[in-house]
Design an enzyme around this catalytic site. Structure first.
Site, short mmCIF file in Angstrom:
data_model
loop_
_atom_site.label_atom_id
_atom_site.label_comp_id
_atom_site.label_asym_id
_atom_site.label_seq_id
_atom_site.Cartn_x
_atom_site.Cartn_y
_atom_site.Cartn_z
CE LYS A 65 -78.16 11.89 97.02
NZ LYS A 65 -78.89 10.75 96.42
CG HIS A 194 -81.56 12.95 89.50
ND1 HIS A 194 -82.34 14.07 89.33
CD2 HIS A 194 -81.80 12.50 90.76
CE1 HIS A 194 -83.03 14.28 90.46
NE2 HIS A 194 -82.72 13.34 91.33
CD GLU A 269 -80.89 6.89 91.92
OE1 GLU A 269 -80.64 8.11 91.94
OE2 GLU A 269 -80.12 6.05 91.44
N GLY A 271 -86.68 11.09 96.19
CA GLY A 271 -86.34 11.63 97.50
C GLY A 271 -87.52 12.45 98.00
NE ARG A 272 -87.50 18.12 95.33
CZ ARG A 272 -86.88 19.10 95.98
NH1 ARG A 272 -87.47 19.76 96.93
NH2 ARG A 272 -85.64 19.43 95.64
CE1 TYR A 319 -76.03 26.02 101.32
CE2 TYR A 319 -77.12 25.02 103.19
CZ TYR A 319 -76.09 25.77 102.67
OH TYR A 319 -75.12 26.26 103.50
CG ASP A 320 -84.52 21.76 97.98
OD1 ASP A 320 -84.00 21.30 96.94
OD2 ASP A 320 -85.64 21.42 98.39
CE1 TYR A 375 -82.20 16.14 98.77
CE2 TYR A 375 -84.33 16.82 97.91
CZ TYR A 375 -83.24 15.97 97.89
OH TYR A 375 -83.21 14.95 96.98
#
Ligand SMILES: Cc1ncc(COP(=O)(O)O)c(C=O)c1O
Length: 448
Positions: A65, A194, A269, A271-272, A319-320, A375
């Site tokens: 994502k 998380h 997991e 992501g960034r 959003y982030d 993101y």
């Protein structure tokens, strides 16, 4: 999500080079008017190497994502990571490049029935849950699923808290759900959490790992005899000037204390961590306006309009909760002055930086924004007819020769090497930076 279907040719750089120099070269060609990213595959490889060095026991399952750029996903697949997918489309993307289903966790605790059926059909067996209704759904559509209970354990602060939406209470809810799963005849094999994306507390991982340990015992006692996966989620920093050194020390020591038994597989997991620093955005000033302060006629302020905004890459500002930093591509020596930076659309909300200071910029000047890989792209839209930036992937020649051998990457994706002659380029990368750690990483990958 927007899966970029066309083949992205990777520019191979031979000799000293830097992202900034490459951007300068592209915009000086005179034909570039739209915003674009330079994506450095070497950054992804370096980060994978750093992760394995600092947390050898924790297997990264990249959270798609965060950035579903097919090349990023393929690079991580080539390195040997697993993947955290949240939907049917993400599973399709990852399996379409040849990743085996046992390298995927369907880590969305609230899944659509058709997505569960799809996961079942393609053999993605491991999935998370955090509620009774999800258990009922899984029992109906995929009774053979291997379940991981998602618990809530929030960092004291995070850029994007997630506990408000997902994760059952580890004390008041999780034991009952574990028991219910056993009654349903479902197989729970682990615990996940998380702590929040962009978490600014590290000790939270120790708290969450301790809670997970307690639930392993509860699970075992209610009949889940094969509890064997601990999933420590995401939350790791990804910016150029950040480090996972401190958080990895906390995690390693908590694992040693609570999960000394190596038969428990530990996954994460991130992501960034993998996506952010690999992508640098270049955007051009196409309009400007001088305004005077209402309070003081002597105070002027420049509004700069650039060709990417909050409907495009800078959706991350909304959003982030990202704080982006604009750097002029070229230093014209002028003194930074008060200004604001706006996106190209007609919406007044489309403001990238409401109050900053920049040297005087002319129309046609370019700004660069680093750490823009997380993101941003998957959320961007072409609202008002302004295109989502394209990605120009690049890699150092010494890495390219190894990467092109690793499936799903292939030699045909790499453009013929570009020799960079000039050692005078100011910010060029030191010759040893990308190549040195890679052999070890690739030997390790080859064994997978
Ligand atoms: C379930 C899950 N895993 C992993 C991630 C990635 O988190 P991060 O980018 O903070 O590493 C997210 C982000 O929202 C998530 O929801």
């Amino acid at each position: 999500m927007k899966v970029v279907e066309e083949e992205q040719l990777i520019t191979v750089m031979d000799g000293p080079w830097s992202t900034t120099d490459l951007i300068r070269e592209i915009v000086e060609s005179g034909t570039q008017e739209d915003p674009f990213y330079v994506m450095d595959l070497g950054e992804v490889v370096a980060r994978y190497h750093r992760w394995k060095e600092l947390m050898p026991r924790v297997e990264p399952f990249y959270a798609v994502k965060c950035n579903d750029d097919k090349l990023l996903v393929s690079t991580l697949a080539a390195l040997g990571t697993g993947f955290d997918c949240a939907s049917k489309a993400e599973i399709e993307l990852v399996t379409s490049i040849g990743v085996a289903p046992d390298r995927i966790i369907f880590a969305n605790p609230a899944k659509m029935a058709s997505h569960i059926r799809f996961a079942s059909a393609v053999g993605v067996d491991v999935m998370t849950f955090d509620s009774e209704t999800e258990l009922m759904k899984i029992k109906q559509y995929m009774p053979h699923a291997q379940l991981v209970i998602r618990i809530r354990c929030d960092a004291a602060s995070a850029q994007c808290p997630l506990g408000i939406k997902f994760g059952c209470d580890p004390v008041t809810e999780a034991p009952r759900l574990l028991k219910l799963a056993a009654v349903f005849g479902l197989d729970v094999i682990g615990v996940s959490f998380h702590v929040g994306s962009g978490a600014s507390e590290t000790d939270v991982y120790a708290r969450a790992i301790a809670l997970s340990r307690a639930l392993f015992l509860v699970g075992h006692n209610v009949g889940h005899k094969a509890m064997r996966i601990l999933d420590i989620g995401g939350g790791f920093p990804g910016g150029t000037h950040t480090s996972i050194q401190e958080v990895s020390a906390v995690i390693n020591s908590a694992l040693e204390e609570h999960f000394p038994d190596r038969s428990v597989r530990v996954i994460a997991e991130p992501g960034r961590y993998f996506a952010a620093a690999a992508y640098t955005l270049a955007a051009m000033v196409h309009a400007k306006r001088e305004v005077t302060s209402k309070e003081c006629a002597d105070e002027t302020h420049t509004m700069y309009f650039i060709n990417d905004g909050v409907y495009g890459s800078f959706n991350c500002v909304l959003y982030d909760h990202q704080h982006v930093v604009a750097e002029p591509l070229n230093d014209n020596g002028s003194v930074p002055a008060p200004c604001s930076v706006w996106g190209p659309t007609c919406d007044g909300l489309d403001c990238v930086l409401p109050a900053t200071r920049l040297p005087s910029l002319a129309i046609g000047d370019w700004l660069i924004f680093r750490d823009m890989g997380a993101y941003t792209l998957p959320v961007a839209s072409p609202f008002n007819g302004f295109p989502v930036p394209t990605v120009r992937p690049v890699v150092d020649a010494r890495l390219a020769c190894i990467l092109k051998e690793l499936r799903p990457l292939s030699a045909s994706q790499f453009a013929a090497g570009r020799v960079v002659e000039s050692p005078a380029l100011g910010t060029s990368r030191p010759a040893s930076r990308a190549a040195s750690p890679c052999r070890a990483v690739f030997v390790e990958c080859a064994l997978k």
